[in-house]
Structure formats: C-alpha cells, structure tokens
Design an enzyme around this catalytic site. Structure first.
Site, mmCIF file in Angstrom:
data_model
loop_
_atom_site.group_PDB
_atom_site.id
_atom_site.type_symbol
_atom_site.label_atom_id
_atom_site.label_comp_id
_atom_site.label_asym_id
_atom_site.label_seq_id
_atom_site.Cartn_x
_atom_site.Cartn_y
_atom_site.Cartn_z
ATOM 1 N N HIS A 1 13.976 -14.625 37.378
ATOM 2 C CA HIS A 1 13.634 -13.779 38.585
ATOM 3 C C HIS A 1 12.131 -13.411 38.517
ATOM 4 O O HIS A 1 11.537 -13.757 37.790
ATOM 5 C CB HIS A 1 14.461 -12.488 38.652
ATOM 6 C CG HIS A 1 14.660 -11.732 37.500
ATOM 7 N ND1 HIS A 1 13.423 -11.241 36.960
ATOM 8 C CD2 HIS A 1 15.671 -11.319 36.962
ATOM 9 C CE1 HIS A 1 14.023 -10.569 35.733
ATOM 10 N NE2 HIS A 1 15.341 -10.673 35.587
ATOM 11 N N GLY B 1 17.267 -16.691 30.650
ATOM 12 C CA GLY B 1 17.542 -17.363 31.835
ATOM 13 C C GLY B 1 17.815 -16.455 32.972
ATOM 14 O O GLY B 1 17.490 -15.213 33.085
ATOM 15 N N GLN C 1 22.740 -10.827 19.934
ATOM 16 C CA GLN C 1 22.455 -9.566 20.526
ATOM 17 C C GLN C 1 23.507 -9.114 21.320
ATOM 18 O O GLN C 1 23.328 -7.890 22.144
ATOM 19 C CB GLN C 1 20.985 -9.589 21.198
ATOM 20 C CG GLN C 1 20.957 -10.523 22.542
ATOM 21 C CD GLN C 1 19.366 -10.605 23.040
ATOM 22 O OE1 GLN C 1 18.619 -11.373 22.473
ATOM 23 N NE2 GLN C 1 19.078 -9.931 24.077
ATOM 24 N N GLU D 1 7.993 -4.683 29.772
ATOM 25 C CA GLU D 1 7.967 -3.332 29.014
ATOM 26 C C GLU D 1 9.295 -2.946 29.668
ATOM 27 O O GLU D 1 9.570 -1.760 29.282
ATOM 28 C CB GLU D 1 6.832 -2.551 29.630
ATOM 29 C CG GLU D 1 5.597 -2.539 29.069
ATOM 30 C CD GLU D 1 4.444 -1.803 29.518
ATOM 31 O OE1 GLU D 1 4.459 -1.159 30.433
ATOM 32 O OE2 GLU D 1 3.234 -1.770 29.042
ATOM 33 N N LYS D 2 10.191 -3.440 30.339
ATOM 34 C CA LYS D 2 11.282 -2.981 30.861
ATOM 35 C C LYS D 2 12.177 -2.491 29.722
ATOM 36 O O LYS D 2 12.752 -1.279 29.464
ATOM 37 C CB LYS D 2 12.073 -3.995 31.656
ATOM 38 C CG LYS D 2 13.277 -3.004 32.383
ATOM 39 C CD LYS D 2 13.950 -3.928 33.181
ATOM 40 C CE LYS D 2 15.492 -3.475 33.174
ATOM 41 N NZ LYS D 2 16.157 -4.628 32.578
ATOM 42 N N ARG E 1 20.773 -8.274 35.454
ATOM 43 C CA ARG E 1 22.086 -7.474 35.468
ATOM 44 C C ARG E 1 22.350 -6.883 36.964
ATOM 45 O O ARG E 1 23.298 -6.502 37.383
ATOM 46 C CB ARG E 1 22.383 -6.621 34.567
ATOM 47 C CG ARG E 1 22.687 -7.429 33.186
ATOM 48 C CD ARG E 1 22.974 -6.320 31.916
ATOM 49 N NE ARG E 1 23.532 -7.001 30.951
ATOM 50 C CZ ARG E 1 22.737 -7.186 29.711
ATOM 51 N NH1 ARG E 1 21.551 -6.741 29.888
ATOM 52 N NH2 ARG E 1 23.127 -7.842 28.728
ATOM 53 N N HIS F 1 10.535 -12.378 35.165
ATOM 54 C CA HIS F 1 10.003 -13.410 34.231
ATOM 55 C C HIS F 1 8.861 -14.050 34.643
ATOM 56 O O HIS F 1 8.021 -14.549 34.127
ATOM 57 C CB HIS F 1 11.234 -14.255 34.238
ATOM 58 C CG HIS F 1 12.507 -13.630 33.918
ATOM 59 N ND1 HIS F 1 13.517 -13.751 34.291
ATOM 60 C CD2 HIS F 1 12.545 -13.524 32.436
ATOM 61 C CE1 HIS F 1 14.613 -13.121 33.767
ATOM 62 N NE2 HIS F 1 14.011 -13.252 32.615
HETATM 63 O O1 PAF Z 1 14.519 -9.774 26.765
HETATM 64 C C1 PAF Z 1 15.335 -10.769 26.805
HETATM 65 O O2 PAF Z 1 15.618 -11.450 27.668
HETATM 66 C C2 PAF Z 1 15.823 -10.950 25.420
HETATM 67 O O3 PAF Z 1 16.201 -10.118 24.836
HETATM 68 C C3 PAF Z 1 15.029 -12.049 24.637
HETATM 69 C C4 PAF Z 1 13.809 -11.161 24.138
HETATM 70 C C5 PAF Z 1 14.759 -13.199 25.184
HETATM 71 C C6 PAF Z 1 15.687 -12.389 23.128
HETATM 72 O O4 PAF Z 1 17.055 -12.969 23.403
#
Ligand code: PAF
Length: 284
Positions: A35, A32, A62, A149-150, A188, A38
């Site tokens: 930007h 989410g 994560q 790829e970031k 971020r 995405h």
């Molecule tokens: O790159 C991300 O935004 C996250 O690591 C992902 C792939 C959505 C998994 O939570």
C-alpha cells in the site's frame, strides 16, 4: 519491469553485480499486500540509492499461535504490478524453505527493547522480526534498509541489532504514512468495518493532542491516564497499552526531559492496531 527472484543466491548475484558498478542498493523488507506506506519506504530508499529491492515474505516466525498468519492478506500479482509501476528493480519472494531450511536453529533476541509495549502481548514476535531481517540483510547485503516508524518498537529493535552485531547497513526510518483522517496505513486496516474504521481514526487524534499537552509541560502520568480514558470513550475499547517511552531506549518516561515517543496498541473489530507519535520535551 521488476525482476523477480526467489532464492538468496539469485538475490546476491544481482546485488553484487550492482555493487561492482558502484550502484547503491536499498532494501525494503515487507510482508506484501503493498500500500502507500510501502511506496513511501521505496521512495525513501531512492533518496540515497540508485537500485531498489523489495522483499515480500510473510514471516511465520513473527506470528504467535493466536495471530493471523493464515489469514494475513496476500496478493502476489497485485504486489508485483505495484512494484513495476514504481520502477522497483528487484523483488525477492522467497519460499519459506529458502529462509528457514529444515535444520534452521538460530534466533536473534534484543531483550533490552522487548520487555514492554507490543512485546508483552506478542512474545517472540520481535525475535522473529530480528531473525528474518538479519537473514535478509546477509542475503542481500544492501547499503540501506528502510523501515516505517509505524512499528516504532520494530525500528528500534532493528537499529539496536545492526549496531550490536556491526552489520554494515544504514537503517532509514520513515515517518508513518496516514489516511486522510490520520489513521496509520496498515495492511490490517482491510479487516475494519465502516463503523470500526471511523472509531479507529480517533487513535491518532488522541495521540496528537496528548503529545502536544506533554510538550506544553503537562505531566506524563496524568496525561497518560486521560489518554487511556479517551481511547475507551472514543475508540471503544481499553488500549492494550498507552505508554510514553524514551525515543531510543523505549524505557518508560515519567518526566519528559529528552525526545520521547507516545505509543499505543488497541483492538478494533478484533483487529489489533498500533500507532505512535513523537513527543519533544518542553522548551526550557
Ligand atoms: O514490518 C514488517 O512488515 C515486517 O515485520 C518485516 C520488517 C518485513 C519483517 O518480516
């Protein structure tokens, strides 16, 4: 209008119905705070698929205990209007319990790709990513899943997992989307103040010039040492790492003979930024 579903059952029902009509489905997993990067992933999915699904889930597995899980930026309403504006067919916004019910106990590890780079400072991070992506892949069963790829290490981890586990999904990697000054777009970046933002814009300049020197035949150890010094001088902090790695295995490269990737992580204004640059071997 983008339809919103919050359960895996509803998600699967929509995707199954599309597949019965021979539609191809692209999944873009996100956390989410959407930007332009995405949007580029959504557009890339459209190249080969007629239907698009975007998942929005800030994945607790994560984030480490010192990471920014609580303060990670979230704006569901704005995200949904962005998805609608870009004609995304379906948004999957599961609550945590839908992804990790109380008795959840499986973790996916891809150890060969998670011994270096970001995996050192973020133990468990890529297991969290691989596990949640495996869940999304099984819940959605898309034809294509799209990643930027970031986070190049993440992309390689997902590619390896899909190969190793015979998951029948094509993984599409999309080049990093950058601001006008070259800073890699990231959710971020909102944490940066004006002065930090200006320093952060030097990261991609240093990566690009170092990559060009490597391709021109300059030796990796010396160029990496130089780039390390430049990051300190121009970005204002020692990088967590600056490494040249094989583009597929992420093994460190001392002599450039195959496609490689120059990768760095560095903290600016208490914000950990990552970026990477492709490096081709010198022409013989
Ligand atoms: O790159 C991300 O935004 C996250 O690591 C992902 C792939 C959505 C998994 O939570």
């Amino acid at each position: 209008m983008t339809e919103v579903v919050r359960t895996a059952t509803d998600l699967r029902a929509r995707v199954d119905a599309w597949h019965r009509r021979n539609e191809k489905v692209a999944l873009v997993p996100t956390m989410g705070y959407l930007h332009n990067a995405h949007i580029a992933l959504i557009e890339a999915g459209r190249q080969s698929c007629s239907k698009s699904v975007v998942s929005i889930f800030v994945n607790p597995k994560q984030f480490g205990p010192d990471d920014d899980f609580e303060r990670y930026p979230r704006d569901e309403q704005n995200d949904l209007s962005i998805l609608a504006a870009h004609q995304v067919d379906l948004a999957f916004l599961p609550p945590v319990g839908e992804i990790y019910p109380s008795n959840f106990s499986t973790t996916i590890d891809v150890p060969s790709l998670t011994q270096n780079l970001c995996a050192i400072a973020r133990p468990g991070h890529y297991s969290g990513v691989a596990t949640v992506c495996a869940k999304f892949f099984n819940q959605c069963l898309p034809d294509v899943a799209v990643f930027g790829e970031k986070d190049y290490q993440q992309l390689q981890v997902i590619r390896r997992m899909v190969k190793d586990l015979d998951i029948p999904i094509e993984i599409c990697g999309v080049p990093t989307v950058r601001e006008a000054d070259g800073l890699a777009i990231s959710s971020r970046n909102v944490y940066l103040n004006e002065e930090g933002r200006a320093r952060a814009a030097q990261i991609n300049v240093i990566l690009a010039t170092t990559a060009a020197r490597l391709t021109a035949g300059h030796m990796p150890p010396k160029e990496l040492a130089k780039a390390h010094t430049q990051l300190i001088e121009k970005v204002g902090a020692p990088p967590e790492y600056i490494e040249l790695c094989n583009a597929e295995t992420l093994a460190p490269v001392e002599k450039l003979t195959a496609p490689a990737r120059l990768l760095t992580a560095i903290t600016v204004n208490k914000t950990r930024l990552i970026d990477n640059w492709p490096v081709m071997p010198p022409a013989i």
